[in-house]
Design a protein around this motif. Sequence first.
Motif: not given
Length: 67
Positions: A47-48, A45, A42, A7-8, A3-4
Amino acid sequence: MAHKALEEIIGRNIARYREVAGLTQATLAEKIGISTAFVSRVERGQKKMKVETLYATAKVLNVSVDA
């Protein structure tokens, strides 16, 4: 894909397309109804985004969501 990492990737893409569109973080935030701080987090990377916010962002940046 972690997920990280996703996000990035999303954050980098938003920053790139925002710059291509000639928008500041503040202008983008205003157009989609979120805070400048949220846009900044965001793009780093940290926050979603909700799906609705991602669609609104893509629309303002004139790109497809998968871009």
